[in-house]
Write a protein that holds these residues in place. Sequence first.
Motif, PDB file in Angstrom:
ATOM      1  N   LYS A 209       0.787  -1.232   0.000  1.00 13.82           N
ATOM      2  CA  LYS A 209       0.000   0.000   0.000  1.00 13.82           C
ATOM      3  C   LYS A 209       0.817   1.280   0.000  1.00 13.82           C
ATOM      4  O   LYS A 209       0.391   2.302  -0.513  1.00 13.82           O
ATOM      5  CB  LYS A 209      -0.953   0.006   1.193  1.00 13.82           C
ATOM      6  N   ASP A 210       1.994   1.257   0.627  1.00 14.46           N
ATOM      7  CA  ASP A 210       2.730   2.518   0.743  1.00 14.46           C
ATOM      8  C   ASP A 210       3.561   2.791  -0.507  1.00 14.46           C
ATOM      9  O   ASP A 210       4.766   2.652  -0.528  1.00 14.46           O
ATOM     10  CB  ASP A 210       3.613   2.532   1.987  1.00 14.46           C
ATOM     11  N   ILE A 211       2.873   3.162  -1.578  1.00 16.74           N
ATOM     12  CA  ILE A 211       3.578   3.446  -2.828  1.00 16.74           C
ATOM     13  C   ILE A 211       3.419   4.915  -3.193  1.00 16.74           C
ATOM     14  O   ILE A 211       2.482   5.574  -2.756  1.00 16.74           O
ATOM     15  CB  ILE A 211       3.041   2.585  -3.995  1.00 16.74           C
ATOM     16  N   ALA A 212       4.355   5.405  -3.978  1.00 18.11           N
ATOM     17  CA  ALA A 212       4.277   6.784  -4.432  1.00 18.11           C
ATOM     18  C   ALA A 212       3.473   6.838  -5.722  1.00 18.11           C
ATOM     19  O   ALA A 212       3.493   5.902  -6.519  1.00 18.11           O
ATOM     20  CB  ALA A 212       5.682   7.336  -4.668  1.00 18.11           C
ATOM     21  N   LYS A 229      14.607   9.897  -6.474  1.00 17.49           N
ATOM     22  CA  LYS A 229      14.778   9.852  -5.019  1.00 17.49           C
ATOM     23  C   LYS A 229      14.382   8.488  -4.440  1.00 17.49           C
ATOM     24  O   LYS A 229      15.075   7.935  -3.606  1.00 17.49           O
ATOM     25  CB  LYS A 229      13.939  10.949  -4.370  1.00 17.49           C
ATOM     26  N   TYR A 230      13.247   7.979  -4.890  1.00 19.87           N
ATOM     27  CA  TYR A 230      12.753   6.728  -4.317  1.00 19.87           C
ATOM     28  C   TYR A 230      13.163   5.495  -5.125  1.00 19.87           C
ATOM     29  O   TYR A 230      12.633   4.416  -4.924  1.00 19.87           O
ATOM     30  CB  TYR A 230      11.227   6.778  -4.166  1.00 19.87           C
ATOM     31  N   LYS A 349      18.404  23.059   0.456  1.00 22.41           N
ATOM     32  CA  LYS A 349      17.213  23.853   0.720  1.00 22.41           C
ATOM     33  C   LYS A 349      17.009  24.212   2.183  1.00 22.41           C
ATOM     34  O   LYS A 349      16.319  25.165   2.477  1.00 22.41           O
ATOM     35  CB  LYS A 349      15.978  23.150   0.156  1.00 22.41           C
ATOM     36  N   LEU A 350      17.602  23.463   3.110  1.00 22.23           N
ATOM     37  CA  LEU A 350      17.337  23.751   4.511  1.00 22.23           C
ATOM     38  C   LEU A 350      18.437  24.546   5.189  1.00 22.23           C
ATOM     39  O   LEU A 350      18.348  24.895   6.350  1.00 22.23           O
ATOM     40  CB  LEU A 350      17.081  22.443   5.252  1.00 22.23           C
TER      41      LEU A 350
ATOM     42  N   GLN B   2       1.017   6.201   0.517  1.00 23.38           N
ATOM     43  CA  GLN B   2       1.989   7.024   1.232  1.00 23.38           C
ATOM     44  C   GLN B   2       1.924   8.471   0.744  1.00 23.38           C
ATOM     45  O   GLN B   2       1.866   8.732  -0.443  1.00 23.38           O
ATOM     46  CB  GLN B   2       3.375   6.466   0.948  1.00 23.38           C
ATOM     47  N   LYS B   4       3.496  12.121   0.009  1.00 26.71           N
ATOM     48  CA  LYS B   4       4.825  12.663  -0.248  1.00 26.71           C
ATOM     49  C   LYS B   4       5.182  13.596   0.896  1.00 26.71           C
ATOM     50  O   LYS B   4       4.362  14.375   1.354  1.00 26.71           O
ATOM     51  CB  LYS B   4       4.849  13.422  -1.589  1.00 26.71           C
ATOM     52  N   ILE B   5       6.419  13.475   1.369  1.00 23.50           N
ATOM     53  CA  ILE B   5       6.814  14.236   2.539  1.00 23.50           C
ATOM     54  C   ILE B   5       7.499  15.520   2.093  1.00 23.50           C
ATOM     55  O   ILE B   5       8.421  15.495   1.297  1.00 23.50           O
ATOM     56  CB  ILE B   5       7.832  13.428   3.364  1.00 23.50           C
ATOM     57  N   GLU B   6       7.060  16.615   2.641  1.00 27.17           N
ATOM     58  CA  GLU B   6       7.783  17.872   2.441  1.00 27.17           C
ATOM     59  C   GLU B   6       8.599  18.091   3.708  1.00 27.17           C
ATOM     60  O   GLU B   6       8.050  18.207   4.803  1.00 27.17           O
ATOM     61  CB  GLU B   6       6.780  19.011   2.230  1.00 27.17           C
ATOM     62  N   ILE B   7       9.922  18.069   3.556  1.00 27.45           N
ATOM     63  CA  ILE B   7      10.752  18.193   4.753  1.00 27.45           C
ATOM     64  C   ILE B   7      11.017  19.667   5.031  1.00 27.45           C
ATOM     65  O   ILE B   7      11.885  20.291   4.444  1.00 27.45           O
ATOM     66  CB  ILE B   7      12.044  17.375   4.602  1.00 27.45           C
ATOM     67  N   THR B   8      10.219  20.204   5.939  1.00 30.31           N
ATOM     68  CA  THR B   8      10.270  21.636   6.238  1.00 30.31           C
ATOM     69  C   THR B   8      11.116  21.890   7.481  1.00 30.31           C
ATOM     70  O   THR B   8      11.411  20.981   8.251  1.00 30.31           O
ATOM     71  CB  THR B   8       8.859  22.167   6.523  1.00 30.31           C
ATOM     72  N   LEU B  12      11.668  19.646  11.019  1.00 27.27           N
ATOM     73  CA  LEU B  12      12.987  19.401  11.603  1.00 27.27           C
ATOM     74  C   LEU B  12      13.052  19.920  13.038  1.00 27.27           C
ATOM     75  O   LEU B  12      13.552  19.240  13.940  1.00 27.27           O
ATOM     76  CB  LEU B  12      14.071  20.075  10.754  1.00 27.27           C
ATOM     77  N   HIS B  35       9.408   6.923   4.058  1.00 23.11           N
ATOM     78  CA  HIS B  35      10.303   6.179   3.174  1.00 23.11           C
ATOM     79  C   HIS B  35      11.743   6.391   3.634  1.00 23.11           C
ATOM     80  O   HIS B  35      12.084   7.454   4.146  1.00 23.11           O
ATOM     81  CB  HIS B  35      10.127   6.707   1.748  1.00 23.11           C
ATOM     82  N   ALA B  37      14.320   7.036   2.024  1.00 20.57           N
ATOM     83  CA  ALA B  37      14.969   8.182   1.380  1.00 20.57           C
ATOM     84  C   ALA B  37      14.616   9.485   2.101  1.00 20.57           C
ATOM     85  O   ALA B  37      15.436  10.398   2.193  1.00 20.57           O
ATOM     86  CB  ALA B  37      14.557   8.275  -0.089  1.00 20.57           C
ATOM     87  N   ASP B  38      13.394   9.566   2.630  1.00 19.88           N
ATOM     88  CA  ASP B  38      13.002  10.764   3.377  1.00 19.88           C
ATOM     89  C   ASP B  38      13.708  10.825   4.725  1.00 19.88           C
ATOM     90  O   ASP B  38      14.138  11.895   5.164  1.00 19.88           O
ATOM     91  CB  ASP B  38      11.481  10.792   3.582  1.00 19.88           C
ATOM     92  N   GLU B  41      17.097  12.036   4.143  1.00 19.05           N
ATOM     93  CA  GLU B  41      17.144  13.481   3.913  1.00 19.05           C
ATOM     94  C   GLU B  41      17.048  14.246   5.235  1.00 19.05           C
ATOM     95  O   GLU B  41      17.729  15.246   5.435  1.00 19.05           O
ATOM     96  CB  GLU B  41      16.005  13.885   2.961  1.00 19.05           C
TER      97      GLU B  41
END
Lengths: 450, 450
Positions: A209-212, A229-230, A349-350, B2, B4-8, B12, B35, B37-38, B41
């Motif tokens: 279920k956890d798919i993008a 990324k994934y 970006k951060l 799932q 999509k994660i926005e890593i703000t 953090l 995920h 990968a997230d 990140e």
Amino acid sequence: MQKKIEITSELLNNLIFSIEKKDNSSVLKIITEMHAADIAEILENLPTKEAQLLFELVDQKRSADVIVELDDDLRESLLSDLTSKEIAEKVIDNLESDDAADIIGEFPGKQQEEILALIEDAEHANDISDLLTYEENSAGGLMAKELIQVNENWDTKKCLKEMHKQAKNVKKVYSIYVVDNNKKLLGTLSLRQLLLSQSEIPIKKIIKKDIASVNTGESSEAVANIMNKYDLIAIPVVDRHNRLIGRITLDDVIDIVKEEAEKDYQMASGISEDIEANDKIWTLTRARLPWLLIGMIGGVLGAKIIGVFDIKNNFELAFFIPLIAAMAGNVGVQSAAIIVQGLANNKLKLDGIINKLMKEFGVAFVNGIICAIIILGISFTLGYNLMLCITVSISLLSVIIFAALFGTCVPLILHKNKIDPALATGPFITTVNDILGLIIYFIIGEALLI
Amino acid sequence: MQKKIEITSELLNNLIFSIEKKDNSSVLKIITEMHAADIAEILENLPTKEAQLLFELVDQKRSADVIVELDDDLRESLLSDLTSKEIAEKVIDNLESDDAADIIGEFPGKQQEEILALIEDAEHANDISDLLTYEENSAGGLMAKELIQVNENWDTKKCLKEMHKQAKNVKKVYSIYVVDNNKKLLGTLSLRQLLLSQSEIPIKKIIKKDIASVNTGESSEAVANIMNKYDLIAIPVVDRHNRLIGRITLDDVIDIVKEEAEKDYQMASGISEDIEANDKIWTLTRARLPWLLIGMIGGVLGAKIIGVFDIKNNFELAFFIPLIAAMAGNVGVQSAAIIVQGLANNKLKLDGIINKLMKEFGVAFVNGIICAIIILGISFTLGYNLMLCITVSISLLSVIIFAALFGTCVPLILHKNKIDPALATGPFITTVNDILGLIIYFIIGEALLI
């Protein structure tokens, strides 16, 4: 096993010779076993007339694949020899919906409808016509409609049977998508899971279920970033009600990843359109002229600045104008390139802008001190007046630090304001840094020399 | 599905707050569904101490995937907290052979053996140890050993049964490779064909023979080019006896395609190593200094050239030094970039150097005439002496044409001599063009003004 083809001038000359002699059997002998991508490469390296004659000899099944691989210009020229009926039957019928839509999309609206009406398989025609409604640079424009989907309420046996049916229309099978009764995407079933499962287990139990997934409106670049990324080989595309309507595979996206990286390089080199060495002279001129004009405006401003100072009585200052201008430009381009690539790869970006500037200051300071000491030594050894040497040395250090900070700031600020930071690299940064470098140099020169 | 994660920064900060308060349940709530990968990140954007604490909370099954996604520096630091036994069990056991070998390869030789000896699955350990013998930038260094292979003498029923066994060890199944009794690669069986075939048909009858494969020694770039050209999602790797020993998937190659394009950009910007904005100050300095030194040598030569001419009595010539130098550099960089990208994309290899130069001459002539007319108009309007205006105008036309031809020739010549043409772009071309531009300018200036 197919051999890898090296397309040499010799091979091309042989082909041209055989084509001109109308020795079709020799030509066919050469191309029969070739991959469509190799035939396309050969066609692109033949004179137009020979390319047309060769293309006519390619068997119907492969000619569609060859057409897909060609550059736009040659494709247009080869297709213009075909009637709409031939295009529908020879080309479109043999392609998956995404490639078919890309090719039909290149024709004028009226001929698009003509070709669509001539496609035998009504579902195929529908799929293509649907795809034509999406923006070219969006997930909708990238996706293919061919995919394998199963219902969550089926079991593995029914699933295999249905897949058997669907697989006839799908060239590449990577994932099996699971939907509910309303076609809403629920997840995937990997082929591996299916291989590993006992027969007649309900799909519901083995669904992942956890798919993008991406929405049809997502930009091509965003799709490429997500897949990269994934580590995805394929990704499902859904509409805003989360209904499954297509899929994108990684091989369709790899060119976008490449073009993105190349675009930054082109902009940094002062080229404003996506051009290739093979484009026409006027296209190439148009892509390059704007940046040259910016450079020219910079040069005229530079002339004005030099004119403000008393160069007549300090003509020696002129000697080091190229050094100062070049170093300001080089440092700025380096700093900007690092920031632009960092932004493109989502590595920055951060981080705060202050941290970046502090670090860049550090790098510039070390480089600046080294360069300043070297230039002081060299110029003094070469016999220039000591005060001039000191002026050049101090100016160089100041210019390197300033250019580095400027080259770092500008792309960061543009990015913050949603402007492509690559715009800042290349001629713009070089030009501004040239001018500011000259101002720093002459101010220091006036202070020390006059 | 799932999200999509926005890593703000907010996310953090919440995480850092919870980690510092040792509020593990809040932390787990945030990362549980993420995920790998997230999570990677996020780790890269946390201070080192917080990253270590967070990594300890990641469940064993996912921590291996997280490790794979990390940048080298952070990976090294997180792994250094683990014993060899933990590395073998927590990380290596959960990875496919290619990722496992990449990670083990980063340890010193002695610890490599220690970790290998602690891997439970002997076959896995063997696979990894075998992969460690290949060059990092080769097909052997890229490939994974996990794949599904069937014997040409089996039928589809036996095949499915064997695949069922093998699939347990293979995370991603894209192709089924068919080998003979000596393990020699004969072709592939697509999953689609298997789905479409009746049961108990001999494999021999449905094998697809014309497939591409690469040798273990092939360079990563060549593998990437082949997979990209032929739109392959996976490619088998063979040894020199054509025995099947591994496979490479497109997601492992996409970063190479990207890095190749980025490398050209970095070189064009005067950066000599593959660096990132996050690297240490000294690494960044070292990557940038060589090109600055080249620029400096150019600047000193420029000073010498200006000194040769009678600048004292023609000090007005100094005004337009920045213009001439900047335009020479800009044009050269543009021309070189077009050639470098054309070569990188295999678009140029069959065209003659003479044709390229003729075309570049055309582009430069058009751009040069336009710029020369504009500068004549502007400089005259600004009140500079007419002869100076004419000097600048004629010089600019000559410099643009010359710089364009030079920028085109150098990368082509380097390429012909098997040197990376990207070396020619950036500071080298800019510097040489600066100097030659000055010489042209002063010669014309002396002829007209003195």
